[in-house]
Design a protein around this motif. Sequence first.
Motif, PDB file in Angstrom:
ATOM      1  N   ALA A   8       0.828  -1.207   0.000  1.00 46.04           N
ATOM      2  CA  ALA A   8       0.000   0.000   0.000  1.00 46.04           C
ATOM      3  C   ALA A   8       0.860   1.253   0.000  1.00 46.04           C
ATOM      4  O   ALA A   8       0.506   2.266  -0.609  1.00 46.04           O
TER       5      ALA A   8
ATOM      6  N   TYR B 199      -5.040   0.556   1.727  1.00 42.52           N
ATOM      7  CA  TYR B 199      -5.943   0.303   0.607  1.00 42.52           C
ATOM      8  C   TYR B 199      -7.352   0.738   0.991  1.00 42.52           C
ATOM      9  O   TYR B 199      -7.849   0.404   2.064  1.00 42.52           O
ATOM     10  N   ARG B 200      -8.002   1.491   0.097  1.00 44.12           N
ATOM     11  CA  ARG B 200      -9.346   2.006   0.376  1.00 44.12           C
ATOM     12  C   ARG B 200     -10.432   0.966   0.136  1.00 44.12           C
ATOM     13  O   ARG B 200     -11.504   1.051   0.732  1.00 44.12           O
ATOM     14  N   HIS B 201     -10.170   0.005  -0.741  1.00 40.38           N
ATOM     15  CA  HIS B 201     -11.206  -0.972  -1.095  1.00 40.38           C
ATOM     16  C   HIS B 201     -10.706  -2.394  -0.872  1.00 40.38           C
ATOM     17  O   HIS B 201      -9.571  -2.719  -1.226  1.00 40.38           O
ATOM     18  N   THR B 202     -11.579  -3.214  -0.320  1.00 40.25           N
ATOM     19  CA  THR B 202     -11.258  -4.624  -0.071  1.00 40.25           C
ATOM     20  C   THR B 202     -12.450  -5.472  -0.479  1.00 40.25           C
ATOM     21  O   THR B 202     -13.595  -5.162  -0.130  1.00 40.25           O
TER      22      THR B 202
ATOM     23  N   GLU C 144      -3.965   4.545  -0.826  1.00 43.57           N
ATOM     24  CA  GLU C 144      -3.963   5.975  -0.526  1.00 43.57           C
ATOM     25  C   GLU C 144      -3.411   6.182   0.872  1.00 43.57           C
ATOM     26  O   GLU C 144      -3.915   5.591   1.829  1.00 43.57           O
ATOM     27  N   ASN C 145      -2.373   7.002   0.980  1.00 40.17           N
ATOM     28  CA  ASN C 145      -1.760   7.304   2.278  1.00 40.17           C
ATOM     29  C   ASN C 145      -1.369   6.041   3.051  1.00 40.17           C
ATOM     30  O   ASN C 145      -1.569   5.942   4.258  1.00 40.17           O
TER      31      ASN C 145
ATOM     32  N   GLY D 252      -6.963   0.588  -4.665  1.00 40.62           N
ATOM     33  CA  GLY D 252      -7.058   1.990  -4.293  1.00 40.62           C
ATOM     34  C   GLY D 252      -6.140   2.409  -3.170  1.00 40.62           C
ATOM     35  O   GLY D 252      -6.595   2.967  -2.176  1.00 40.62           O
TER      36      GLY D 252
END
Length: 200
Positions: free
Chosen positions: A140, A171-174, A167-168, A165
């Motif tokens: 990530a 992962y934003r999506h799983t 970000e920082n 996705g």
Amino acid sequence: MTAAMAEPGRNAGGGVWEYLLQSWRELDVPEGWRAEIDGGRITLAPPPHRHHNGIAARVQRALYGVLLPERGVYQTLGIHIAPLGKLYVPDLVVAPREVVEGVDADVSDPVDAAEALLVVEITSKGNAEDDRKKKLWAYAHAPVPVYLLIDRFDEHGPTATLFTGPENGAYRHTERVAFGGVLKLPEPFPVALETEQFPH
């Protein structure tokens, strides 16, 4: 898994990361074994179980069916996240061919993980926690756009989880399915993995 600690005092020309990377380049790793760098040391992992290889072969076959010609699927490709001092050898990496194959034949350096389009890790008993936590965090941060974790040893039964996705550093999506379900990969990998075919 065996490990060797870094001895940066022997490296007159640079820091710990440079010393470890040079040591990694010079290793004579037995066939089928993998050498990785994490936590200031080089670790060697033995060849995986044949079911592990069977899953990798199925995923690779599915990916080759949808990839553009300028992209390749690679096994035993070292990828590094130098700012974190990490170098991993995932089960599969999808990357542009020119990044992997467009270098001098004598160059054995790892590829920057940020160049990877997809990374696949398939857990073994000895490394499952690393794949679930340390590598998830590192990929990530790289950032690797798509991380597919195929976990034969999940406490709730074998699963496949898709992380997208980044970000920082997260992962934003799983999306997670138990073996037997279908996992749809995002573009540019328009493929539905039939996990019921995965040996476990």
